[in-house]
Write an enzyme that holds these catalytic residues in place. Sequence first.
Site, mmCIF file in Angstrom:
data_model
loop_
_atom_site.group_PDB
_atom_site.id
_atom_site.type_symbol
_atom_site.label_atom_id
_atom_site.label_comp_id
_atom_site.label_asym_id
_atom_site.label_seq_id
_atom_site.Cartn_x
_atom_site.Cartn_y
_atom_site.Cartn_z
ATOM 1 N N ASN A 208 47.525 36.846 47.459
ATOM 2 C CA ASN A 208 46.145 36.428 47.763
ATOM 3 C C ASN A 208 45.388 37.666 48.263
ATOM 4 O OD1 ASN A 208 44.180 34.170 48.105
ATOM 5 N ND2 ASN A 208 44.267 34.767 50.250
ATOM 6 N N ASN A 253 41.995 37.358 53.120
ATOM 7 C CA ASN A 253 42.990 37.616 52.082
ATOM 8 C C ASN A 253 44.375 37.607 52.713
ATOM 9 O OD1 ASN A 253 40.918 38.455 49.889
ATOM 10 N ND2 ASN A 253 40.386 39.675 51.666
ATOM 11 N N THR A 254 45.369 38.121 52.033
ATOM 12 C CA THR A 254 46.735 38.251 52.563
ATOM 13 C C THR A 254 47.753 38.045 51.456
ATOM 14 O OG1 THR A 254 46.387 37.678 54.879
ATOM 15 C CG2 THR A 254 48.511 37.126 53.995
ATOM 16 N N THR A 255 48.794 38.868 51.460
ATOM 17 C CA THR A 255 49.961 38.682 50.600
ATOM 18 C C THR A 255 51.167 38.429 51.501
ATOM 19 O OG1 THR A 255 49.102 40.057 48.799
ATOM 20 C CG2 THR A 255 51.493 39.779 48.911
ATOM 21 N N GLY A 294 46.108 40.505 55.516
ATOM 22 C CA GLY A 294 47.018 40.235 56.637
ATOM 23 C C GLY A 294 48.439 40.149 56.132
#
Length: 332
Positions: A208, A253-255, A294
Amino acid sequence: MNKSVTNEPRLATPSSFAPGVPRNADLPLTPQASPGRGSVAFDLPGVLVGTAEYAEGPTGCTVIHVPAGARTAVDARGGAVGMSGGYDYNHAICFAGGSVYGLAAAAGVSDELLARRDNRTRWDDLQLVSGAVIYDFSARETAVYPDGELGRAALRNAVEGEFPVGRCGAGRTASAGKVDFGRAEFAGQGAAFGVFGEAKVLVATVVNAVGAVVDRQGGIVRGNYHAEDGARRHPGADYAAMVGDPAPAVMGNTTLTVMVTNVKLTDVELLQVGRQVHSSMHRGIQPFHTMNDGDVLFALTTDEVDLISVKPTGLGTLASELAWDAVLSAVE
Protein backbone atom coordinates in the site's frame (compact mmCIF):
# COMPACT_ATOMS: atom_id res chain seq x y z
CA MET A 1 11.93 -15.80 -10.71
CA ASN A 2 9.96 -12.83 -11.99
CA LYS A 3 6.19 -12.81 -11.72
CA SER A 4 3.94 -11.81 -14.59
CA VAL A 5 1.69 -8.82 -14.06
CA THR A 6 -1.24 -7.95 -16.30
CA ASN A 7 -0.88 -4.71 -18.22
CA GLU A 8 -4.51 -3.78 -17.70
CA PRO A 9 -4.84 -0.62 -15.56
CA ARG A 10 -6.44 -1.03 -12.16
CA LEU A 11 -6.99 2.59 -11.20
CA ALA A 12 -7.94 3.37 -7.62
CA THR A 13 -10.62 6.04 -7.44
CA PRO A 14 -9.66 8.67 -4.85
CA SER A 15 -12.01 9.06 -1.91
CA SER A 16 -13.91 12.33 -1.58
CA PHE A 17 -13.71 12.02 2.23
CA ALA A 18 -17.30 13.21 2.49
CA PRO A 19 -18.61 13.65 6.04
CA GLY A 20 -21.19 11.25 7.42
CA VAL A 21 -20.08 8.14 5.54
CA PRO A 22 -21.07 4.85 7.23
CA ARG A 23 -18.93 3.43 10.01
CA ASN A 24 -19.05 0.04 11.69
CA ALA A 25 -21.87 0.94 14.11
CA ASP A 26 -24.05 2.14 11.23
CA LEU A 27 -24.10 -1.16 9.34
CA PRO A 28 -25.03 -4.80 10.04
CA LEU A 29 -21.52 -6.03 9.31
CA THR A 30 -20.82 -9.72 8.81
CA PRO A 31 -17.25 -11.03 8.36
CA GLN A 32 -16.79 -12.68 5.00
CA ALA A 33 -14.16 -14.97 3.54
CA SER A 34 -11.43 -13.12 1.65
CA PRO A 35 -9.81 -15.65 -0.70
CA GLY A 36 -8.31 -13.24 -3.24
CA ARG A 37 -7.40 -14.62 -6.65
CA GLY A 38 -5.71 -17.71 -5.23
CA SER A 39 -2.97 -18.67 -2.79
CA VAL A 40 0.73 -19.45 -2.49
CA ALA A 41 1.49 -22.84 -0.95
CA PHE A 42 4.15 -23.09 1.75
CA ASP A 43 5.57 -25.88 3.88
CA LEU A 44 6.13 -24.57 7.40
CA PRO A 45 4.38 -26.92 9.84
CA GLY A 46 2.68 -25.06 12.66
CA VAL A 47 2.23 -21.82 10.69
CA LEU A 48 -1.36 -20.94 9.75
CA VAL A 49 -2.75 -18.03 7.73
CA GLY A 50 -6.30 -16.68 7.66
CA THR A 51 -8.07 -13.73 6.05
CA ALA A 52 -11.44 -12.03 6.44
CA GLU A 53 -13.07 -8.87 5.09
CA TYR A 54 -15.99 -6.54 5.37
CA ALA A 55 -17.34 -6.12 1.85
CA GLU A 56 -19.06 -2.94 3.00
CA GLY A 57 -15.63 -1.28 3.39
CA PRO A 58 -14.21 -2.90 1.50
CA THR A 59 -11.45 -3.62 3.98
CA GLY A 60 -9.98 -6.65 5.67
CA CYS A 61 -7.32 -8.29 7.79
CA THR A 62 -4.75 -11.08 7.54
CA VAL A 63 -3.58 -13.20 10.47
CA ILE A 64 -0.39 -15.29 10.62
CA HIS A 65 -0.85 -17.72 13.53
CA VAL A 66 1.98 -19.71 15.11
CA PRO A 67 0.31 -21.61 17.99
CA ALA A 68 3.63 -22.73 19.47
CA GLY A 69 4.95 -19.17 19.38
CA ALA A 70 7.93 -17.75 17.50
CA ARG A 71 10.77 -15.42 18.33
CA THR A 72 10.29 -12.18 16.45
CA ALA A 73 12.31 -9.18 15.31
CA VAL A 74 10.61 -5.99 14.14
CA ASP A 75 11.94 -3.45 11.65
CA ALA A 76 9.74 -0.35 11.42
CA ARG A 77 10.57 2.48 9.02
CA GLY A 78 9.04 5.52 7.41
CA GLY A 79 7.24 8.45 8.93
CA ALA A 80 3.79 6.97 9.58
CA VAL A 81 4.04 3.62 11.38
CA GLY A 82 0.83 2.19 12.85
CA MET A 83 1.64 -0.78 15.07
CA SER A 84 0.63 -2.47 18.32
CA GLY A 85 2.57 -4.98 20.36
CA GLY A 86 5.90 -5.13 18.60
CA TYR A 87 6.86 -8.03 20.87
CA ASP A 88 10.04 -10.07 20.48
CA TYR A 89 7.92 -13.24 20.74
CA ASN A 90 4.51 -13.74 19.14
CA HIS A 91 1.79 -16.30 18.69
CA ALA A 92 0.13 -14.27 15.93
CA ILE A 93 0.72 -11.30 13.66
CA CYS A 94 -2.33 -9.36 12.46
CA PHE A 95 -2.23 -7.05 9.43
CA ALA A 96 -5.30 -4.89 8.81
CA GLY A 97 -6.72 -1.99 6.87
CA GLY A 98 -8.49 0.87 8.60
CA SER A 99 -5.39 2.76 9.75
CA VAL A 100 -5.26 3.36 13.53
CA TYR A 101 -8.82 2.07 13.97
CA GLY A 102 -7.84 -1.25 12.36
CA LEU A 103 -5.56 -2.01 15.31
CA ALA A 104 -8.75 -3.29 16.94
CA ALA A 105 -8.45 -6.38 14.73
CA ALA A 106 -5.30 -7.47 16.58
CA ALA A 107 -7.18 -7.09 19.88
CA GLY A 108 -9.83 -9.43 18.47
CA VAL A 109 -7.16 -12.00 17.65
CA SER A 110 -5.94 -11.75 21.25
CA ASP A 111 -9.46 -12.26 22.54
CA GLU A 112 -9.96 -15.35 20.38
CA LEU A 113 -6.67 -16.84 21.55
CA LEU A 114 -7.66 -16.24 25.18
CA ALA A 115 -10.92 -18.09 24.59
CA ARG A 116 -9.05 -20.98 22.99
CA ARG A 117 -7.02 -21.36 26.17
CA ASP A 118 -10.18 -21.54 28.30
CA ASN A 119 -9.52 -18.03 29.63
CA ARG A 120 -6.36 -19.14 31.43
CA THR A 121 -4.28 -16.11 32.33
CA ARG A 122 -1.23 -17.54 34.05
CA TRP A 123 1.92 -15.78 32.88
CA ASP A 124 2.97 -18.72 30.72
CA ASP A 125 -0.51 -18.98 29.18
CA LEU A 126 -0.53 -15.44 27.77
CA GLN A 127 -0.85 -15.28 23.99
CA LEU A 128 1.15 -12.49 22.36
CA VAL A 129 -0.21 -10.74 19.26
CA SER A 130 1.42 -7.90 17.37
CA GLY A 131 -0.50 -5.88 14.82
CA ALA A 132 0.19 -3.36 12.08
CA VAL A 133 -2.13 -1.42 9.80
CA ILE A 134 -2.33 0.24 6.41
CA TYR A 135 -4.26 3.41 5.60
CA ASP A 136 -6.79 2.22 3.03
CA PHE A 137 -9.43 4.98 3.38
CA SER A 138 -7.89 6.81 0.39
CA ALA A 139 -9.63 4.60 -2.15
CA ARG A 140 -13.07 4.05 -0.62
CA GLU A 141 -16.07 6.04 0.59
CA THR A 142 -16.69 4.48 4.00
CA ALA A 143 -15.29 4.70 7.52
CA VAL A 144 -15.64 0.93 8.02
CA TYR A 145 -12.54 -0.60 9.63
CA PRO A 146 -11.39 -4.09 10.65
CA ASP A 147 -12.56 -4.54 14.25
CA GLY A 148 -12.23 -7.24 16.87
CA GLU A 149 -14.88 -9.42 15.28
CA LEU A 150 -13.11 -9.35 11.93
CA GLY A 151 -9.81 -10.22 13.61
CA ARG A 152 -11.46 -13.18 15.32
CA ALA A 153 -12.96 -14.30 11.99
CA ALA A 154 -9.58 -14.16 10.22
CA LEU A 155 -8.02 -16.30 12.94
CA ARG A 156 -10.88 -18.79 12.72
CA ASN A 157 -10.32 -18.98 8.95
CA ALA A 158 -6.61 -19.75 9.36
CA VAL A 159 -5.27 -22.90 7.72
CA GLU A 160 -1.82 -24.38 7.42
CA GLY A 161 0.20 -24.14 4.22
CA GLU A 162 -1.74 -21.61 2.13
CA PHE A 163 -1.27 -17.82 1.94
CA PRO A 164 -4.13 -16.02 0.08
CA VAL A 165 -2.88 -13.44 -2.45
CA GLY A 166 -4.40 -10.61 -4.46
CA ARG A 167 -6.98 -8.08 -3.35
CA CYS A 168 -7.83 -9.87 -0.11
CA GLY A 169 -7.31 -9.66 3.62
CA ALA A 170 -5.40 -6.59 4.71
CA GLY A 171 -4.66 -5.86 1.05
CA ARG A 172 -8.34 -5.67 0.07
CA THR A 173 -8.19 -1.95 -0.82
CA ALA A 174 -4.43 -1.42 -0.88
CA SER A 175 -3.02 0.79 -3.63
CA ALA A 176 0.38 1.79 -5.00
CA GLY A 177 2.10 4.44 -7.09
CA LYS A 178 0.82 7.67 -5.57
CA VAL A 179 2.98 10.50 -6.85
CA ASP A 180 -0.51 11.80 -7.56
CA PHE A 181 -3.38 9.71 -6.22
CA GLY A 182 -5.21 10.09 -9.53
CA ARG A 183 -2.52 7.82 -10.98
CA ALA A 184 -2.62 5.20 -8.21
CA GLU A 185 -3.61 1.58 -8.92
CA PHE A 186 -5.04 -1.11 -6.69
CA ALA A 187 -2.38 -3.46 -5.36
CA GLY A 188 -3.02 -6.18 -2.73
CA GLN A 189 -1.12 -8.75 -0.71
CA GLY A 190 1.37 -11.24 -2.10
CA ALA A 191 3.58 -14.09 -0.95
CA ALA A 192 6.51 -16.25 -2.01
CA PHE A 193 8.03 -19.39 -0.49
CA GLY A 194 11.43 -20.97 -0.97
CA VAL A 195 13.21 -24.14 0.14
CA PHE A 196 17.01 -24.11 0.26
CA GLY A 197 18.15 -27.51 1.49
CA GLU A 198 16.67 -27.79 4.98
CA ALA A 199 16.10 -24.04 5.19
CA LYS A 200 12.61 -22.76 4.46
CA VAL A 201 11.48 -19.16 4.09
CA LEU A 202 8.07 -17.58 3.59
CA VAL A 203 7.81 -13.88 2.78
CA ALA A 204 4.43 -12.17 2.47
CA THR A 205 3.63 -8.50 2.02
CA VAL A 206 0.72 -6.06 1.84
CA VAL A 207 1.65 -3.35 -0.66
CA ASN A 208 0.00 0.00 0.00
CA ALA A 209 2.93 2.20 -0.95
CA VAL A 210 3.58 5.73 -2.13
CA GLY A 211 6.03 4.07 -4.49
CA ALA A 212 5.30 2.24 -7.70
CA VAL A 213 6.05 -1.47 -8.14
CA VAL A 214 9.12 -2.30 -10.24
CA ASP A 215 9.96 -5.62 -11.89
CA ARG A 216 13.40 -7.15 -12.35
CA GLN A 217 13.81 -5.53 -15.75
CA GLY A 218 13.31 -2.09 -14.21
CA GLY A 219 9.81 -1.59 -15.63
CA ILE A 220 6.94 -0.10 -13.65
CA VAL A 221 4.27 -2.80 -13.43
CA ARG A 222 1.76 -1.20 -11.04
CA GLY A 223 1.10 2.39 -9.99
CA ASN A 224 1.78 5.90 -11.31
CA TYR A 225 -0.38 5.20 -14.37
CA HIS A 226 -0.75 8.12 -16.77
CA ALA A 227 -4.12 7.70 -18.45
CA GLU A 228 -3.38 10.25 -21.16
CA ASP A 229 -0.83 7.99 -22.81
CA GLY A 230 -1.42 4.69 -21.02
CA ALA A 231 2.10 4.64 -19.58
CA ARG A 232 3.37 3.78 -16.13
CA ARG A 233 6.33 6.02 -15.37
CA HIS A 234 9.06 5.83 -12.80
CA PRO A 235 8.17 8.25 -9.98
CA GLY A 236 11.59 9.86 -10.28
CA ALA A 237 10.63 11.38 -13.62
CA ASP A 238 7.51 12.95 -12.16
CA TYR A 239 9.26 14.23 -9.05
CA ALA A 240 11.95 15.81 -11.24
CA ALA A 241 9.29 17.57 -13.31
CA MET A 242 7.64 18.90 -10.14
CA VAL A 243 10.73 20.60 -8.71
CA GLY A 244 9.71 24.10 -7.69
CA ASP A 245 5.98 23.29 -7.74
CA PRO A 246 3.77 22.50 -4.71
CA ALA A 247 3.99 18.79 -3.94
CA PRO A 248 0.73 16.79 -4.16
CA ALA A 249 -0.60 15.26 -0.94
CA VAL A 250 0.03 11.50 -0.74
CA MET A 251 -0.74 10.91 2.93
CA GLY A 252 -1.71 7.50 4.26
CA ASN A 253 0.35 4.61 2.94
CA THR A 254 2.39 1.65 4.28
CA THR A 255 3.79 -1.72 3.22
CA LEU A 256 3.49 -4.52 5.78
CA THR A 257 5.72 -7.60 5.50
CA VAL A 258 6.22 -10.84 7.40
CA MET A 259 9.11 -13.24 6.96
CA VAL A 260 8.92 -16.68 8.57
CA THR A 261 11.83 -19.12 8.55
CA ASN A 262 12.60 -22.42 10.24
CA VAL A 263 16.30 -21.56 10.63
CA LYS A 264 17.65 -21.02 14.14
CA LEU A 265 19.09 -17.53 14.46
CA THR A 266 20.24 -15.51 17.42
CA ASP A 267 18.17 -12.47 18.30
CA VAL A 268 20.78 -10.21 16.71
CA GLU A 269 20.93 -12.34 13.55
CA LEU A 270 17.15 -12.45 13.23
CA LEU A 271 16.92 -8.67 13.46
CA GLN A 272 19.72 -8.15 10.95
CA VAL A 273 18.26 -10.61 8.46
CA GLY A 274 14.92 -8.80 8.80
CA ARG A 275 16.60 -5.47 8.17
CA GLN A 276 18.44 -6.88 5.18
CA VAL A 277 15.22 -8.16 3.62
CA HIS A 278 13.31 -4.97 4.39
CA SER A 279 16.08 -2.84 2.85
CA SER A 280 16.12 -5.01 -0.28
CA MET A 281 12.46 -4.29 -0.99
CA HIS A 282 13.34 -0.83 -2.32
CA ARG A 283 14.23 -2.65 -5.56
CA GLY A 284 10.60 -3.66 -6.03
CA ILE A 285 8.95 -0.54 -4.57
CA GLN A 286 10.27 2.87 -5.58
CA PRO A 287 10.40 5.09 -3.59
CA PHE A 288 10.22 3.13 -0.33
CA HIS A 289 10.31 4.01 3.40
CA THR A 290 9.21 7.60 2.69
CA MET A 291 7.89 10.16 5.17
CA ASN A 292 4.40 9.18 4.01
CA ASP A 293 4.90 5.43 4.54
CA GLY A 294 4.73 3.39 7.75
CA ASP A 295 6.55 0.27 6.59
CA VAL A 296 6.90 -2.60 9.07
CA LEU A 297 8.55 -6.02 8.70
CA PHE A 298 8.12 -8.82 11.24
CA ALA A 299 10.80 -11.54 11.04
CA LEU A 300 9.85 -14.79 12.79
CA THR A 301 11.73 -18.02 13.32
CA THR A 302 10.29 -21.34 14.41
CA ASP A 303 13.82 -22.42 15.48
CA GLU A 304 13.57 -25.87 13.90
CA VAL A 305 16.87 -26.36 12.04
CA ASP A 306 20.39 -25.32 12.95
CA LEU A 307 22.24 -24.89 9.67
CA ILE A 308 25.88 -23.98 10.14
CA SER A 309 26.32 -23.76 6.36
CA VAL A 310 23.64 -21.10 5.94
CA LYS A 311 25.02 -17.83 7.24
CA PRO A 312 22.62 -15.01 8.12
CA THR A 313 23.81 -12.92 5.17
CA GLY A 314 23.14 -15.77 2.76
CA LEU A 315 19.74 -16.43 4.25
CA GLY A 316 18.91 -12.73 4.00
CA THR A 317 19.99 -12.70 0.36
CA LEU A 318 17.74 -15.63 -0.51
CA ALA A 319 14.84 -14.17 1.46
CA SER A 320 15.31 -10.82 -0.29
CA GLU A 321 14.65 -12.41 -3.67
CA LEU A 322 11.50 -13.97 -2.25
CA ALA A 323 10.46 -10.55 -0.95
CA TRP A 324 10.68 -9.13 -4.48
CA ASP A 325 8.60 -12.05 -5.75
CA ALA A 326 6.06 -11.36 -2.98
CA VAL A 327 5.78 -7.70 -3.99
CA LEU A 328 5.14 -8.67 -7.60
CA SER A 329 2.66 -11.34 -6.47
CA ALA A 330 0.71 -8.64 -4.61
CA VAL A 331 -0.01 -6.64 -7.75
CA GLU A 332 -0.75 -9.35 -10.33
